[in-house]
Design a protein around this motif. Structure first.
Motif, PDB file in Angstrom:
ATOM      1  N   GLU A 161      -0.408   4.345   5.150  1.00  0.00           N
ATOM      2  CA  GLU A 161      -0.621   4.383   3.710  1.00  0.00           C
ATOM      3  C   GLU A 161      -1.842   3.541   3.359  1.00  0.00           C
ATOM      4  O   GLU A 161      -1.893   2.345   3.639  1.00  0.00           O
ATOM      5  CB  GLU A 161       0.624   3.842   2.997  1.00  0.00           C
ATOM      6  N   ALA A 162      -2.847   4.194   2.756  1.00  0.00           N
ATOM      7  CA  ALA A 162      -4.098   3.499   2.441  1.00  0.00           C
ATOM      8  C   ALA A 162      -4.403   3.516   0.954  1.00  0.00           C
ATOM      9  O   ALA A 162      -5.501   3.141   0.543  1.00  0.00           O
ATOM     10  CB  ALA A 162      -5.255   4.124   3.213  1.00  0.00           C
ATOM     11  N   GLY A 163      -3.444   3.935   0.141  1.00  0.00           N
ATOM     12  CA  GLY A 163      -3.684   4.048  -1.287  1.00  0.00           C
ATOM     13  C   GLY A 163      -3.275   2.845  -2.097  1.00  0.00           C
ATOM     14  O   GLY A 163      -3.540   2.784  -3.295  1.00  0.00           O
ATOM     15  N   ARG A 164      -2.644   1.883  -1.477  1.00  0.00           N
ATOM     16  CA  ARG A 164      -2.218   0.692  -2.215  1.00  0.00           C
ATOM     17  C   ARG A 164      -2.597  -0.554  -1.424  1.00  0.00           C
ATOM     18  O   ARG A 164      -2.569  -0.572  -0.204  1.00  0.00           O
ATOM     19  CB  ARG A 164      -0.701   0.715  -2.460  1.00  0.00           C
ATOM     20  N   GLY A 165      -2.945  -1.580  -2.151  1.00  0.00           N
ATOM     21  CA  GLY A 165      -3.322  -2.833  -1.511  1.00  0.00           C
ATOM     22  C   GLY A 165      -4.793  -2.868  -1.133  1.00  0.00           C
ATOM     23  O   GLY A 165      -5.478  -1.851  -1.091  1.00  0.00           O
ATOM     24  N   ALA A 166      -5.256  -4.065  -0.850  1.00  0.00           N
ATOM     25  CA  ALA A 166      -6.646  -4.266  -0.435  1.00  0.00           C
ATOM     26  C   ALA A 166      -6.844  -3.733   0.986  1.00  0.00           C
ATOM     27  O   ALA A 166      -5.876  -3.542   1.730  1.00  0.00           O
ATOM     28  CB  ALA A 166      -6.981  -5.753  -0.501  1.00  0.00           C
ATOM     29  N   PRO A 167      -8.102  -3.497   1.393  1.00  0.00           N
ATOM     30  CA  PRO A 167      -8.358  -3.011   2.753  1.00  0.00           C
ATOM     31  C   PRO A 167      -7.720  -3.873   3.837  1.00  0.00           C
ATOM     32  O   PRO A 167      -7.248  -3.338   4.848  1.00  0.00           O
ATOM     33  CB  PRO A 167      -9.887  -3.031   2.839  1.00  0.00           C
ATOM     34  N   ILE A 168      -7.681  -5.189   3.647  1.00  0.00           N
ATOM     35  CA  ILE A 168      -7.081  -6.043   4.670  1.00  0.00           C
ATOM     36  C   ILE A 168      -5.591  -5.772   4.812  1.00  0.00           C
ATOM     37  O   ILE A 168      -5.013  -5.943   5.894  1.00  0.00           O
ATOM     38  CB  ILE A 168      -7.349  -7.533   4.367  1.00  0.00           C
ATOM     39  N   GLU A 169      -4.936  -5.339   3.724  1.00  0.00           N
ATOM     40  CA  GLU A 169      -3.528  -4.972   3.815  1.00  0.00           C
ATOM     41  C   GLU A 169      -3.357  -3.706   4.650  1.00  0.00           C
ATOM     42  O   GLU A 169      -2.389  -3.570   5.407  1.00  0.00           O
ATOM     43  CB  GLU A 169      -2.954  -4.748   2.411  1.00  0.00           C
ATOM     44  N   VAL A 170      -4.281  -2.783   4.519  1.00  0.00           N
ATOM     45  CA  VAL A 170      -4.251  -1.569   5.343  1.00  0.00           C
ATOM     46  C   VAL A 170      -4.430  -1.947   6.807  1.00  0.00           C
ATOM     47  O   VAL A 170      -3.756  -1.414   7.691  1.00  0.00           O
ATOM     48  CB  VAL A 170      -5.347  -0.579   4.893  1.00  0.00           C
ATOM     49  N   VAL A 171      -5.321  -2.887   7.069  1.00  0.00           N
ATOM     50  CA  VAL A 171      -5.526  -3.365   8.442  1.00  0.00           C
ATOM     51  C   VAL A 171      -4.229  -3.952   8.995  1.00  0.00           C
ATOM     52  O   VAL A 171      -3.852  -3.690  10.142  1.00  0.00           O
ATOM     53  CB  VAL A 171      -6.656  -4.415   8.489  1.00  0.00           C
ATOM     54  N   ARG A 172      -3.530  -4.728   8.186  1.00  0.00           N
ATOM     55  CA  ARG A 172      -2.267  -5.322   8.654  1.00  0.00           C
ATOM     56  C   ARG A 172      -1.239  -4.254   8.984  1.00  0.00           C
ATOM     57  O   ARG A 172      -0.467  -4.391   9.946  1.00  0.00           O
ATOM     58  CB  ARG A 172      -1.724  -6.286   7.600  1.00  0.00           C
ATOM     59  N   ARG A 173      -1.214  -3.177   8.206  1.00  0.00           N
ATOM     60  CA  ARG A 173      -0.291  -2.080   8.512  1.00  0.00           C
ATOM     61  C   ARG A 173      -0.658  -1.430   9.848  1.00  0.00           C
ATOM     62  O   ARG A 173       0.217  -1.077  10.646  1.00  0.00           O
ATOM     63  CB  ARG A 173      -0.331  -1.034   7.396  1.00  0.00           C
ATOM     64  N   ILE A 174      -1.940  -1.274  10.081  1.00  0.00           N
ATOM     65  CA  ILE A 174      -2.374  -0.691  11.356  1.00  0.00           C
ATOM     66  C   ILE A 174      -1.984  -1.603  12.520  1.00  0.00           C
ATOM     67  O   ILE A 174      -1.502  -1.141  13.563  1.00  0.00           O
ATOM     68  CB  ILE A 174      -3.891  -0.439  11.346  1.00  0.00           C
TER      69      ILE A 174
END
Length: 201
Positions: A161-174
């Motif tokens: 999911e890349a539609g919510r949160g800052a880019p660094i949050e997307v990195v943490r999900r990855i």
């Protein structure tokens, strides 16, 4: 698509980020590469560097078919180099996997791909004021193109999911995916080595 809990006994040497324009592939890719101390490659950036033109200029001067041929050549080169190259995070163009043969190439090579999934409404807001995207014309065609490409994105190894949160949050999900769990200890050591963020293959 495999569930995010899929096992990955052998850590990959390359991870391909896919997704529609505006999903954050380049931004997230650079942050992710920095976090794990891998190299970063942006496929569109490589094309621009080697052609001496922006993607928009290539579309305007040579047309989309010429751009797609060059894109496929470079994707093939990257896949051929992967077994002997340093670890890399590779951001593909929004339409790369939707072109004939490219998704099959990735799948045959055993490449790990991550789809940065973002609601089309959010993508539209992100892209509305960007003038350098040659395939962004109007809202209706934008949504239609997004719908056409969804079946290809859904074949990624993982969806994030890349539609919510800052880019660094997307990195943490990855980084929570199984492919990175086997490397958690090594990541701490690798952070001492500065990564290379480059558009050269």
């Amino acid at each position: 698509m495999n569930a995010a809990t899929s096992s990955a006994p052998v850590p990959p040497r390359a991870i391909f980020l896919i997704g529609f324009m505006g999903s954050g592939k380049t931004t997230v890719g650079k942050l992710l590469a920095e976090r794990v101390a891998w190299n970063f490659v942006d496929l569109d950036g490589v094309i621009e560097q080697e052609e001496g033109l922006s993607v928009a200029e290539i579309f305007a001067r040579a047309g989309e078919p010429a751009f797609r041929r060059r894109e496929q050549e470079l994707l093939w080169r990257i896949l051929e180099e992967t077994p002997r190259a340093d670890n890399r995070i590779i951001a593909l163009g929004g339409g790369t996997v939707a072109q004939l043969g490219n998704l099959e190439m990735l799948q045959r090579s055993g490449a790990v791909s991550i789809w940065l999934d973002c609601p089309v409404e959010e993508l539209l807001m992100r892209c509305a004021l960007v003038l350098s995207r040659p395939l962004f014309r109007d809202e209706a065609s934008f949504q239609r193109l997004h719908e056409e490409r969804l079946p290809y994105y859904r074949q990624a190894t993982y969806r994030i999911e890349a539609g919510r949160g800052a880019p660094i949050e997307v990195v943490r999900r990855i980084l929570s995916l199984p492919i990175f769990q086997n490397q958690s200890g090594r990541r701490e050591d690798d952070t001492q080595r500065p990564p290379s963020s480059t558009t050269a293959v």
